[in-house]
Every structure is written in structure tokens, then in C-alpha cells.
Design a protein around this motif. Structure first.
Motif, PDB file in Angstrom:
ATOM      1  N   GLN A  64       0.899  -1.238   0.015  1.00 52.95           N
ATOM      2  CA  GLN A  64      -0.085   0.063  -0.009  1.00 52.95           C
ATOM      3  C   GLN A  64       1.033   1.371   0.127  1.00 52.95           C
ATOM      4  OE1 GLN A  64      -2.303  -1.599   3.366  1.00 52.95           O
ATOM      5  NE2 GLN A  64      -4.081  -0.650   2.313  1.00 52.95           N
ATOM      6  N   GLU A  65       2.069   1.115   0.795  1.00 53.47           N
ATOM      7  CA  GLU A  65       2.936   2.321   0.926  1.00 53.47           C
ATOM      8  C   GLU A  65       3.474   2.616  -0.485  1.00 53.47           C
ATOM      9  OE1 GLU A  65       5.497   1.207   3.929  1.00 53.47           O
ATOM     10  OE2 GLU A  65       4.184   1.642   5.727  1.00 53.47           O
ATOM     11  N   GLY A  66       3.639   1.635  -1.582  1.00 50.96           N
ATOM     12  CA  GLY A  66       4.269   1.562  -2.811  1.00 50.96           C
ATOM     13  C   GLY A  66       3.327   1.899  -3.846  1.00 50.96           C
ATOM     14  N   ALA A  67       1.873   1.907  -3.537  1.00 52.11           N
ATOM     15  CA  ALA A  67       1.072   2.018  -4.433  1.00 52.11           C
ATOM     16  C   ALA A  67       1.359   3.286  -5.336  1.00 52.11           C
ATOM     17  CB  ALA A  67      -0.360   2.205  -3.792  1.00 52.11           C
ATOM     18  N   TYR A  68       1.105   3.439  -6.533  1.00 55.20           N
ATOM     19  CA  TYR A  68       1.107   4.470  -7.422  1.00 55.20           C
ATOM     20  C   TYR A  68       0.332   5.817  -6.981  1.00 55.20           C
ATOM     21  CZ  TYR A  68      -3.517   4.614  -9.895  1.00 55.20           C
ATOM     22  OH  TYR A  68      -4.825   4.556  -9.967  1.00 55.20           O
ATOM     23  N   GLY A 483       6.457  -3.560  -6.772  1.00 55.61           N
ATOM     24  CA  GLY A 483       6.791  -2.118  -6.466  1.00 55.61           C
ATOM     25  C   GLY A 483       7.157  -1.275  -7.283  1.00 55.61           C
ATOM     26  N   ARG A 484       8.380  -1.775  -8.245  1.00 50.91           N
ATOM     27  CA  ARG A 484       8.850  -1.030  -9.270  1.00 50.91           C
ATOM     28  C   ARG A 484       7.653  -0.825 -10.391  1.00 50.91           C
ATOM     29  NH1 ARG A 484      14.699  -2.737 -11.058  1.00 50.91           N
ATOM     30  NH2 ARG A 484      14.828  -2.158  -9.064  1.00 50.91           N
ATOM     31  N   GLY A 485       6.881  -1.818 -10.675  1.00 44.90           N
ATOM     32  CA  GLY A 485       5.949  -1.405 -11.603  1.00 44.90           C
ATOM     33  C   GLY A 485       5.038  -0.207 -11.029  1.00 44.90           C
ATOM     34  N   TYR A 486       4.734  -0.181  -9.911  1.00 45.79           N
ATOM     35  CA  TYR A 486       4.019   1.085  -9.395  1.00 45.79           C
ATOM     36  C   TYR A 486       4.487   2.205  -9.429  1.00 45.79           C
ATOM     37  CZ  TYR A 486      -0.046  -1.797  -7.517  1.00 45.79           C
ATOM     38  OH  TYR A 486      -1.117  -2.958  -7.446  1.00 45.79           O
ATOM     39  N   GLY A 487       5.762   2.133  -9.217  1.00 44.83           N
ATOM     40  CA  GLY A 487       6.788   3.362  -9.617  1.00 44.83           C
ATOM     41  C   GLY A 487       6.523   3.808 -10.992  1.00 44.83           C
ATOM     42  N   PHE A 493       1.985   8.731 -14.793  1.00 41.25           N
ATOM     43  CA  PHE A 493       1.012   9.468 -14.389  1.00 41.25           C
ATOM     44  C   PHE A 493       1.512  11.002 -14.327  1.00 41.25           C
ATOM     45  CE2 PHE A 493      -1.885   6.164 -13.911  1.00 41.25           C
ATOM     46  CZ  PHE A 493      -3.193   6.735 -13.393  1.00 41.25           C
ATOM     47  N   ILE A 494       2.693  11.132 -13.744  1.00 44.64           N
ATOM     48  CA  ILE A 494       3.195  12.447 -13.590  1.00 44.64           C
ATOM     49  C   ILE A 494       3.549  12.996 -14.995  1.00 44.64           C
ATOM     50  CG2 ILE A 494       5.444  13.396 -12.858  1.00 44.64           C
ATOM     51  CD1 ILE A 494       5.387  11.583 -10.571  1.00 44.64           C
ATOM     52  N   ASP A 495       3.925  12.481 -16.001  1.00 42.63           N
ATOM     53  CA  ASP A 495       3.922  12.863 -17.187  1.00 42.63           C
ATOM     54  C   ASP A 495       2.797  13.500 -17.868  1.00 42.63           C
ATOM     55  OD1 ASP A 495       7.036  12.198 -17.346  1.00 42.63           O
ATOM     56  OD2 ASP A 495       6.460  10.276 -18.415  1.00 42.63           O
ATOM     57  N   ALA A 496       1.609  12.818 -17.629  1.00 40.69           N
ATOM     58  CA  ALA A 496       0.539  13.286 -17.992  1.00 40.69           C
ATOM     59  C   ALA A 496      -0.239  14.575 -17.664  1.00 40.69           C
ATOM     60  CB  ALA A 496      -0.646  12.054 -18.156  1.00 40.69           C
ATOM     61  N   ILE A 497       0.190  14.487 -16.106  1.00 40.22           N
ATOM     62  CA  ILE A 497      -0.298  15.723 -15.364  1.00 40.22           C
ATOM     63  C   ILE A 497       0.645  16.956 -15.842  1.00 40.22           C
ATOM     64  CG2 ILE A 497      -0.149  16.697 -13.057  1.00 40.22           C
ATOM     65  CD1 ILE A 497      -0.674  13.760 -11.983  1.00 40.22           C
ATOM     66  N   ASN A 498       1.867  16.857 -15.873  1.00 41.19           N
ATOM     67  CA  ASN A 498       2.740  17.743 -16.332  1.00 41.19           C
ATOM     68  C   ASN A 498       2.351  18.259 -17.493  1.00 41.19           C
ATOM     69  OD1 ASN A 498       4.108  17.741 -13.789  1.00 41.19           O
ATOM     70  ND2 ASN A 498       5.964  16.456 -14.589  1.00 41.19           N
ATOM     71  N   ALA A 499       2.037  17.333 -18.525  1.00 40.23           N
ATOM     72  CA  ALA A 499       1.675  17.922 -19.905  1.00 40.23           C
ATOM     73  C   ALA A 499       0.269  18.537 -19.741  1.00 40.23           C
ATOM     74  CB  ALA A 499       1.598  16.894 -20.825  1.00 40.23           C
ATOM     75  N   LYS A 500      -0.583  18.120 -19.157  1.00 38.95           N
ATOM     76  CA  LYS A 500      -1.871  18.890 -19.085  1.00 38.95           C
ATOM     77  C   LYS A 500      -1.858  20.252 -18.644  1.00 38.95           C
ATOM     78  CE  LYS A 500      -6.224  18.930 -20.126  1.00 38.95           C
ATOM     79  NZ  LYS A 500      -6.712  19.276 -21.468  1.00 38.95           N
ATOM     80  N   TYR A 501      -1.216  20.149 -17.355  1.00 39.74           N
ATOM     81  CA  TYR A 501      -1.639  21.543 -16.244  1.00 39.74           C
ATOM     82  C   TYR A 501      -0.217  22.313 -16.184  1.00 39.74           C
ATOM     83  CZ  TYR A 501      -5.598  18.521 -15.021  1.00 39.74           C
ATOM     84  OH  TYR A 501      -6.829  17.966 -15.318  1.00 39.74           O
ATOM     85  N   GLY A 502       0.862  22.138 -16.948  1.00 42.94           N
ATOM     86  CA  GLY A 502       2.005  22.928 -17.042  1.00 42.94           C
ATOM     87  C   GLY A 502       2.710  22.599 -15.607  1.00 42.94           C
ATOM     88  N   ALA A 511      15.060   2.525  -9.479  1.00 44.25           N
ATOM     89  CA  ALA A 511      15.799   1.779  -9.032  1.00 44.25           C
ATOM     90  C   ALA A 511      15.798   1.602  -7.554  1.00 44.25           C
ATOM     91  CB  ALA A 511      17.390   2.063  -9.423  1.00 44.25           C
ATOM     92  N   LEU A 512      14.843   2.562  -6.885  1.00 41.17           N
ATOM     93  CA  LEU A 512      14.938   2.431  -5.489  1.00 41.17           C
ATOM     94  C   LEU A 512      13.736   1.602  -5.089  1.00 41.17           C
ATOM     95  CD1 LEU A 512      15.297   6.337  -4.558  1.00 41.17           C
ATOM     96  CD2 LEU A 512      17.103   4.419  -4.504  1.00 41.17           C
ATOM     97  N   TYR A 513      12.759   1.072  -6.139  1.00 39.07           N
ATOM     98  CA  TYR A 513      11.854   0.284  -5.799  1.00 39.07           C
ATOM     99  C   TYR A 513      12.178  -1.270  -6.199  1.00 39.07           C
ATOM    100  CZ  TYR A 513       9.223   4.718  -5.377  1.00 39.07           C
ATOM    101  OH  TYR A 513       8.844   5.758  -4.898  1.00 39.07           O
ATOM    102  N   PRO A 514      11.419  -2.005  -5.127  1.00 42.80           N
ATOM    103  CA  PRO A 514      11.741  -3.365  -5.374  1.00 42.80           C
ATOM    104  C   PRO A 514      10.936  -4.218  -6.396  1.00 42.80           C
ATOM    105  CG  PRO A 514      10.207  -3.063  -3.585  1.00 42.80           C
ATOM    106  CD  PRO A 514      10.561  -1.681  -4.068  1.00 42.80           C
TER     107      PRO A 514
END
Length: 521
Positions: A64-68, A483-487, A493-502, A511-514
Motif C-alpha cells: 500500500q505504501e508503494g501504490a502509485y 513495487g517497481r511497476g507501481y513506480g 501519471f506524472i508525465d500526463a499531469i505535467n503535460a496537461k496542467y503545466g 531503481a529504489l523500488y523493489p
């Protein structure tokens, strides 16, 4: 002259030093994190098991802590994001109790040979209610229409399947809806990733459910059915309209073709060999293959050929990998014809059994998908409960996939795969249209899974792929991310948010996620 040369050299060195100094000063500064036009003060996440952080066939604290969703909330905090409350499980065992009885098993881990359950009894009791509100409204097992279903979190309905045990732990009231509990928090930003389960349970069950296209009443659906696209569209529009009613911005994601998940691509359709070839091959022995060709496959092919169906069965090869035997319910049932043909040589009773067993049998093809749990059934003796006939087959017809056809639950055949694709395509049309209509950020998870399944995703010195166990993107259940897959999901998601909202949200370091969780956490 020498003095001038010395001065020129000194000037040259000074100039080079200055240039080097300028190069250092011109190193791009890290862009400060800003929200752009988004407001992350109150982030609420809606979805299913992916949003919850489900992994290794269970929900547990570390997962849960590693959820996207939790990763997104952490990245939002640098851009004005607030607290993100999660209905955590009691521990890292996973699993659930209902009235003290185990209703969901502990998580899986890899013991060096294969996935096994972590030892211990679950401690998270469904009836031990948590007090919210909770920003993470991800509910494992939820289909689209479940998010608007009153009573989906009523603990009294869990035992009968009328309610969800995970939502029952933190629903605000027994009669509330997931959407209702999300909306009352007045989110300024939301994420919505839902719809996978509308086809997933049909797929993982081998297609034993029903495609409910044309049925607009989800109350009549079975647990393994495919949701009608119009039902999905109406629900999805309601979700987006409600969440954006007060001006909230958000991000939505389309759905991948789930048949590209390791759950459906790991077990080969042709694992039967005369000798071990390594990997997932099932060595049956040259002598056994000769006997099978003489006593079963040869006679079957001869009789089926007489009824213009000889392509269903071919003799087994002693040198190449051979396909498993399966039941294909889309085929014309030739039980009566087989019974009549075998009666003179086998007797009426045995011939009738052969007819019932092989009337819709064929060898698997590359277009069939053998589901992950079937790997332990191939070569095993069918139980009466899973033979399809209600009896345990006698020897020698007691080897699943070899002398007895694998059943519907074991394999997705092309017609079932097509139903899943058609529904997924329809859902995705709705999701993209709603994203455009509401001005929401849009994430293409379908493209991501395609990349993971065909070549992999590279970052730094690593490559992630959808290969089971070793690929790094998916957990041991073959469906949910590691865990790495969720990362990785968080990053797209971050890419899409940055592209849409600036906004200028930052990626996390994958690499930090298992890629796997050990037995002890």
C-alpha cells in the motif's frame, strides 16, 4: 619573443579556465517543483486494486505504501499537496479475516523455486472498522459500477458477495458508495483508474463467465461476467461529472489489453515434450508419446477425420514441443458421433465416456492463452469437481492436457480473447472522450503494457518487462504490478499531469523500488 610566448600561454590557460568555469556555471539548474494550474491540496484517488497497491495476490502495508497513488501523493507534496490517508492493513502478511475466519490468503513470495504464501494467519479483520475519511479510495476487486453501488461497503453483505471486504473496512456508512465517500471530501485533484476488473475476472477464470453486452442491469451480472460498454460509459461519465462538479482537476487512465499480462503469457500452449527442454516444458517421455499416438491420438484423429474434423488432433512429435489437449466450447460437439464410432471397439459405456470427453476436444494453438494457475494442472489428475463431467476420470484418461482435455477455466480461446478486446476498446473510447470533455490529464497505460510485453522499458542500466518473476514489472500473481511497476505507473501519471496542467512534478527513481518482496518484511 619567449616572454611573449609565455604570456600568451598564460592568457590561453586563463581563458580555458574561464571557459571551464563558465561551463560549470551553465549547468542547467533543477527546475523548481510547481503545480501549474492544478491544485493538489486535497488529492483523492479512485480505482481498484491498482490504486490500492495490491501486489503478490494480496493487500499489505508495504504494498500500500508503494501504490502509485501513494507515490503520486508524495510527489504532490512538493507542489502544495496535503496529507494522503490510506486504510492500511494491519501488517505485511496480507489476507483477511471475517469473523475470525480466513477469507483471503496471505501474500506470495518467491522461495527460490516458485511462488508460495507467506506463513502465518492473516490478522486484518474485516469487521474491525476504520474511521476515515481516506484519500485512497482504491478498492481491490471493484468493477466500474461498484463505485456507485450503495451498500458495497456493508459488512453484512460480505459473506454473500454482495459487498466488498476491503471497502467494508473503511466505508463511512453501510449504505454509502465509493464515489460518495470520495466526493464528500471535496477533492481539488483526483485520479481515476477503473475498468480493468470489468473484463479481468472473465479472463482470469478462463472465460467461464458471460459477455453481458446488451444487458444494462449490472445487478443481474455474475462475478466473472464482462460489463456492458453502455453500462461502463454511463458509470464513467457519472464518476467524472461528480468529481469535477466543484472545479477539481484530475488524471484518468485508459485500460491495457489484459491478455498481455504475465498471467496469460507465461504458460506455453505447447509444453509437452519427449524429453526435458527446460523452461516450462513437461517431459512426458518418448515411450509415452509412442503409446499415446497408438492408443489415443491416432484413433481420435482417424475418427474425427471421418467427420471432417481431423484438424482438431495431430499425432505427437518425439522431437518438437507438443500442444496440450483442451476443450473448446465453440466447436461443434461431436460427442454422439464419437460414441457411435467407438462403440464397436470399446463397448457402449466406454465409448459414451470417450464421446463426452472428446466431443469438443482439440489441441491448443498459439492463439490460445493458457492461464497461469494451469501450469500446476498440466499432467495432474482431474478431480471430479473440475473434470467437467462430475467424475474423476479413470486411468489412462487421468492426465490433464495430455490424455484429458483442459477445461474452460484453464484456457482463453480466441473467441473469448476477442470478447475481452472488444469490451476493452469500447471502455477506452469512453475514457478518452470523457477526458477530453472534462479537460482531464490522460494516461495511456495500454501503450505502456504493450511496450513492457514487446521489448521492455529501459531506464538507466535496467530493463523492465512483463516476463513472469524476472521481468521486474509485475508481481508474483501475474496481474498486479511489483513495487517497481507501481513506480513506473506513477511516473507516466506524472508525465500526463505535467503535460496537461503545466506542473513540474518530478519522477521517482525506479531503481529504489523493489521487484520482489521477501518473505519477511
Amino acid at each position: 619573443m619567449k616572454k611573449n610566448i609565455k604570456w600568451l600561454l598564460l592568457v590561453s590557460l586563463t581563458f580555458m579556465a574561464a571557459c571551464n568555469s563558465d561551463d560549470d556555471n551553465n549547468t542547467p539548474e533543477e527546475v523548481p517543483v510547481t503545480p501549474g494550474s492544478a491544485v493538489f491540496t486535497k488529492y483523492v484517488a479512485l480505482g481498484d486494486s491498482f490504486a490500492a497497491g495490491y501486489s503478490d495476490n494480496a493487500l499489505f502495508k508495504k504494498g500500500q505504501e508503494g501504490a502509485y497513488t501513494n507515490i503520486l501523493a508524495q510527489q504532490f507534496s512538493a507542489a502544495g499537496g496535503g496529507t494522503f490517508a490510506t486504510p492500511f492493513m494491519n501488517d505485511n502478511l496480507g489476507g483477511l479475516l471475517l469473523g475470525g475466519n480466513v477469507v483471503a490468503a496471505t501474500r506470495l513470495y518467491f522461495n527460490g523455486q516458485g511462488p508460495v504464501n507467506v506463513a502465518g494467519k492473516p490478522t486484518t479483520e474485516v469487521t474491525a472498522h476504520l474511521t476515515g475519511p481516506f484519500n485512497n479510495m482504491g478498492v481491490p476487486g471493484a468493477k466500474s459500477f461498484h463505485l456507485v453501488a450503495p451498500g458495497y461497503g456493508n459488512v453484512q453483505g460480505v459473506a454473500t458477495g454482495a459487498a466488498n471486504p476491503y471497502f467494508a473496512r473503511f466505508a463511512s456508512t453501510p449504505s454509502t458508495t465509493v464515489l460518495g465517500d470520495a466526493a464528500t471530501q471535496a477533492p481539488t485533484f483526483f485520479s481515476l483508474f477503473i475498468g480493468g476488473n470489468d473484463v479481468l475476472s472473465y479472463a482470469t477464470s478462463g472465460g467461464i463467465g458471460k459477455d453481458q453486452k446488451g444487458n444494462l442491469n449490472p445487478a443481474t451480472y455474475g462475478g466473472n461476467d464482462i460489463t456492458d460498454p453502455t453500462v461502463f460509459a454511463n458509470v464513467y461519465s457519472t464518476l467524472a461529472t461528480t468529481l469535477t462538479a466543484n472545479g477539481a482537476k484530475g488524471v484518468v487512465a485508459n485500460l491495457p489489453y489484459i491478455t498481455a499480462l504475465p498471467y496469460f503469457t507465461t504458460v506455453p500452449y505447447n509444453p509437452l515434450t519427449a524429453k526435458s527442454l527446460g523452461g516450462n516444458n513437461e517431459a512426458v517421455g518418448k515411450a509415452t508419446i509412442k503409446a499415446l499416438n497408438t492408443q489415443l491420438y491416432g484413433p481420435l484423429k482417424q475418427v474425427l477425420t471421418a467427420f471432417q474434423a481431423g484438424d482438431r488432433i495431430n499425432l505427437l512429435s518425439e522431437t518438437a514441443a507438443n500442444p496440450v489437449l483442451i476443450k473448446d466450447e465453440s466447436l461443434t460437439n461431436l460427442s454422439a458421433q464419437l460414441t457411435a464410432a467407438f462403440t464397436p471397439s470399446l463397448g457402449a459405456q466406454t465409448a459414451a465416456f470417450y464421446g463426452a470427453v472428446f466431443g469438443q476436444a482439440r489441441q491448443a494453438k498459439a492463439t490460445d492463452l493458457v492461464v497461469l494457475p494451469t501450469r500446476t494442472d498440466i499432467g495432474a489428475a482431474p478431480k471430479a469437481s473440475d473434470s467437467g463431467l462430475g467424475i474423476a476420470p479413470p486411468a489412462p484418461l487421468d492426465k490433464f492436457g495430455v490424455t484429458y482435455p483442459l477445461q474452460d477455466k484453464h484456457v482463453l480461446i480466441p473467441t473469448e480473447i476477442a470478447e475481452i478486446k472488444t469490451a476493452t476498446d469500447a471502455y477506452n473510447v469512453t475514457i478518452e472522450a470523457v477526458a477530453k470533455e472534462k479537460g482531464l490529464a490522460f494516461v495511456d497505460t495500454r501503450a505502456l503494457l504493450t511496450q513492457l510485453a514487446s521489448g521492455g522499458y529501459r531506464f538507466g542500466n535496467y530493463t523492465m518487462s512483463s516476463t513472469y518473476v524476472t521481468g521486474g514489472a509485475f508481481s508474483l500473481d501475474g496481474v498486479h504490478p511489483s513495487g517497481r511497476g507501481y513506480g513506473l505507473i506513477a511516473n507516466i501519471f506524472i508525465d500526463a499531469i505535467n503535460a496537461k496542467y503545466g506542473s513540474t512534478l518530478r519522477h521517482v527513481d525506479l531503481a529504489l523500488y523493489p521487484i520482489q518482496y521477501p518473505a519477511s518484511l
